[in-house]
Design a protein around this motif. Structure first.
Motif, short mmCIF file in Angstrom:
data_model
loop_
_atom_site.label_atom_id
_atom_site.label_comp_id
_atom_site.label_asym_id
_atom_site.label_seq_id
_atom_site.Cartn_x
_atom_site.Cartn_y
_atom_site.Cartn_z
N ARG A 104 0.82 -1.21 0.00
CA ARG A 104 0.00 0.00 0.00
C ARG A 104 0.85 1.27 0.00
O ARG A 104 0.46 2.28 -0.57
CB ARG A 104 -0.94 0.02 1.22
N GLU A 105 2.01 1.22 0.64
CA GLU A 105 2.85 2.42 0.75
C GLU A 105 3.90 2.52 -0.36
O GLU A 105 4.55 3.57 -0.47
CB GLU A 105 3.54 2.44 2.12
N ARG A 222 -1.18 7.96 -2.74
CA ARG A 222 -1.22 8.60 -1.43
C ARG A 222 -2.61 9.17 -1.16
O ARG A 222 -3.13 9.08 -0.03
CB ARG A 222 -0.17 9.70 -1.36
N GLN A 223 -3.22 9.77 -2.18
CA GLN A 223 -4.56 10.33 -2.00
C GLN A 223 -5.58 9.24 -1.66
O GLN A 223 -6.38 9.39 -0.73
CB GLN A 223 -5.00 11.05 -3.28
N ASN A 225 -4.99 6.27 -0.46
CA ASN A 225 -4.69 5.71 0.86
C ASN A 225 -5.27 6.58 1.96
O ASN A 225 -5.82 6.09 2.95
CB ASN A 225 -3.18 5.57 1.06
N ALA A 226 -5.16 7.91 1.78
CA ALA A 226 -5.68 8.83 2.79
C ALA A 226 -7.19 8.78 2.87
O ALA A 226 -7.78 8.92 3.96
CB ALA A 226 -5.21 10.26 2.48
N TRP A 227 -7.85 8.58 1.73
CA TRP A 227 -9.31 8.55 1.71
C TRP A 227 -9.86 7.20 2.18
O TRP A 227 -10.74 7.14 3.03
CB TRP A 227 -9.84 8.85 0.31
N TYR A 229 -7.93 4.29 3.24
CA TYR A 229 -7.18 3.45 4.17
C TYR A 229 -6.41 4.26 5.19
O TYR A 229 -5.34 3.84 5.66
CB TYR A 229 -6.22 2.54 3.39
N ALA A 230 -6.94 5.41 5.58
CA ALA A 230 -6.25 6.25 6.55
C ALA A 230 -6.07 5.54 7.89
O ALA A 230 -5.12 5.81 8.63
CB ALA A 230 -7.01 7.56 6.76
N THR A 231 -6.96 4.63 8.21
CA THR A 231 -6.88 3.90 9.48
C THR A 231 -6.50 2.44 9.28
O THR A 231 -6.85 1.58 10.09
CB THR A 231 -8.24 3.98 10.23
#
Length: 270
Positions: A104-105, A222-223, A225-227, A229-231
């Protein structure tokens, strides 16, 4: 198929490259690429090598033989806690979470070519990727419930993010196969191809990505993931905690025993 060159043959993973494309092939075909400690070590090493090589701009993840990944290798047993009970908590934290998180990263697009069964944590592995292609005969299966466990490896985040809570609950609680065409209809995957065309289609897609604006892909990832999979870190920890609870139940013992004995399990809710 592209002309891949072998970069490194790990014990259970082959790392290949063709230009800017890295191809990571799970290579335990005799076990349907079931996941155990050696596969963890090799897969992490391959992903780290890809991450460090700026010349590798896109990644293709697939499985050797008839399966993509049949999930945790139950025949390998479970690492014990000091009290002798199965230690699924540590196994998830140390074996599966680092691989899922790395995918994911990774600031490069990762494409899964699901050539057969993607079961249990193997389903999680496929859905951790950015784009998922599947063969018509491939299937996705949250088999955890069939041995008295719960979804892990991030699947409790990846599946509802892709197909919604209704389908996610269906997969988690019924433990039934979702074959390629249905997976496409649900939105679980991006495309489905005839079995003999999957690898060529995946090669073409990943080559296109490798020739594209890598920094744009990384920024978009990154966007998302933030929307979506932020947690994710917290969800992975929650999965591991609840999974450990299940590992101490009689239903889990019965589920694994029945699986190894190739018979239906008799669950009693305890």
């Amino acid at each position: 198929m592209s002309d891949y060159e072998l970069v490194h043959a790990y014990e259970t993973v082959n790392l290949q490259r063709a230009g800017g494309v890295a191809r990571i092939e799970l290579n335990r075909p005799e076990r349907m690429n079931a996941w155990e400690a050696t596969l963890t070590r090799d897969l992490r090493a391959a992903l780290e090598r890809v991450a460090e090589d700026d010349g590798l701009r896109a990644v293709l993840l697939t499985g050797a033989g008839r399966g993509f990944c049949s999930g945790a290798d139950l025949s390998a047993g479970f690492d014990p806690r000091p009290d002798g009970k199965p230690d699924l908590l540590t196994s998830l934290r140390e074996r599966y979470h680092p691989v899922i998180t790395t995918i994911r990263e990774l600031p490069k697009p990762v494409v899964a070519a699901v050539n057969g069964g993607a079961v249990g944590v193997g389903c999680s592995l496929a859905l951790a990727c950015d784009l998922v292609l599947a063969a018509e005969s491939a299937y996705f299966l949250l088999a955890f419930v069939n041995i008295g466990l719960v979804p892990d490896g991030g699947s409790s985040a990846f599946i509802p993010a892709r197909v919604g809570l209704t389908r996610a609950i269906e997969m988690a609680m019924l433990g039934e196969r979702v074959h390629g065409p249905k997976a496409l209809d649900w939105g679980l995957v991006n495309a489905v191809h005839p079995d003999d065309e999957l690898q060529d289609a995946a090669d073409a897609l990943v080559a296109r990505l490798a020739a594209g604006p890598t920094l744009s892909y990384a920024g978009a990832k990154r966007q998302f993931n933030a929307w979506a999979y932020a947690t994710l870190a917290e969800q992975l920890e929650l999965e591991a905690s609840i999974q450990q609870e299940q590992a101490l139940t009689q239903d889990f013992i019965e589920g694994v025993t029945a699986f190894l004995q190739k018979r239906p399990a008799t669950f009693e809710g305890r």
